[in-house]
Design a protein around this motif. Structure first.
Motif, PDB file in Angstrom:
ATOM      1  N   SER A   1      19.928  71.072   3.709  1.00 19.29           N
ATOM      2  CA  SER A   1      20.472  70.756   5.074  1.00 19.29           C
ATOM      3  C   SER A   1      19.267  70.422   6.048  1.00 19.29           C
ATOM      4  O   SER A   1      18.258  70.763   6.104  1.00 19.29           O
TER       5      SER A   1
ATOM      6  N   THR B   1      19.013  69.257  10.466  1.00 16.23           N
ATOM      7  CA  THR B   1      20.003  69.380  11.410  1.00 16.23           C
ATOM      8  C   THR B   1      18.988  68.672  12.454  1.00 16.23           C
ATOM      9  O   THR B   1      17.955  68.835  12.952  1.00 16.23           O
TER      10      THR B   1
ATOM     11  N   ASP C   1      30.830  58.680  13.131  1.00 14.90           N
ATOM     12  CA  ASP C   1      32.168  58.962  12.321  1.00 14.90           C
ATOM     13  C   ASP C   1      33.100  57.976  12.226  1.00 14.90           C
ATOM     14  O   ASP C   1      33.615  57.835  11.102  1.00 14.90           O
TER      15      ASP C   1
ATOM     16  N   SER D   1      32.103  60.278   3.840  1.00 12.56           N
ATOM     17  CA  SER D   1      31.946  61.321   4.855  1.00 12.56           C
ATOM     18  C   SER D   1      30.842  61.099   5.747  1.00 12.56           C
ATOM     19  O   SER D   1      29.984  60.197   5.452  1.00 12.56           O
ATOM     20  N   ARG D   2      30.497  61.895   6.759  1.00 11.39           N
ATOM     21  CA  ARG D   2      29.351  61.634   7.942  1.00 11.39           C
ATOM     22  C   ARG D   2      28.065  62.039   6.970  1.00 11.39           C
ATOM     23  O   ARG D   2      27.260  61.066   6.986  1.00 11.39           O
ATOM     24  N   SER D   3      28.023  63.093   6.171  1.00  8.96           N
ATOM     25  CA  SER D   3      27.149  63.288   5.372  1.00  8.96           C
ATOM     26  C   SER D   3      26.655  62.149   4.212  1.00  8.96           C
ATOM     27  O   SER D   3      25.308  61.828   4.082  1.00  8.96           O
ATOM     28  N   ASP D   4      27.582  61.484   3.832  1.00  9.89           N
ATOM     29  CA  ASP D   4      27.355  60.189   2.981  1.00  9.89           C
ATOM     30  C   ASP D   4      26.750  59.350   3.765  1.00  9.89           C
ATOM     31  O   ASP D   4      25.811  58.625   3.103  1.00  9.89           O
TER      32      ASP D   4
ATOM     33  N   LEU E   1      25.144  59.239   6.463  1.00  9.91           N
ATOM     34  CA  LEU E   1      23.586  59.522   6.966  1.00  9.91           C
ATOM     35  C   LEU E   1      22.852  59.457   5.733  1.00  9.91           C
ATOM     36  O   LEU E   1      21.446  58.872   5.788  1.00  9.91           O
ATOM     37  N   ARG E   2      23.393  59.893   4.420  1.00 12.15           N
ATOM     38  CA  ARG E   2      22.394  59.979   3.530  1.00 12.15           C
ATOM     39  C   ARG E   2      21.906  58.276   2.907  1.00 12.15           C
ATOM     40  O   ARG E   2      20.953  57.831   2.640  1.00 12.15           O
TER      41      ARG E   2
END
Length: 88
Positions: A49, A51, A63, A72-75, A77-78
């Protein structure tokens, strides 16, 4: 509708139903029997993680972009980090 597994094997609906019945009755097929709890590794390795804080307006826009991409948001950003690291 047949499904092709990661290793290229084709599994029919009938085979899936038979496997489901075996698992539900507690019978394990020969081979791998190790059960790993939790979510599978998404990218082939353990994730850590990170932050950080950004303005709420940017979060809302980010978003919306992720939703437009269907991820997703995480995908999202990745993907941004991966693209930046590849061009560095």
């Amino acid at each position: 509708m047949p499904i092709t597994t990661k290793n290229g094997s084709v599994v029919s609906d009938e085979q899936l139903e038979a496997l489901a019945e075996m698992f539900e009755s507690g019978e394990w097929p020969a081979g791998e029997t190790r059960i790993v709890r939790g979510r599978p590794l998404k990218l082939g390795e353990e994730l850590t993680s990170v932050t950080f804080k950004i303005p709420r307006r940017e979060l809302t826009e980010m978003d919306a972009r992720a939703k437009d991409e269907g991820i997703s948001r995480s995908d999202y950003l990745r993907r941004l980090v991966a693209c930046d690291l590849m061009t560095a």
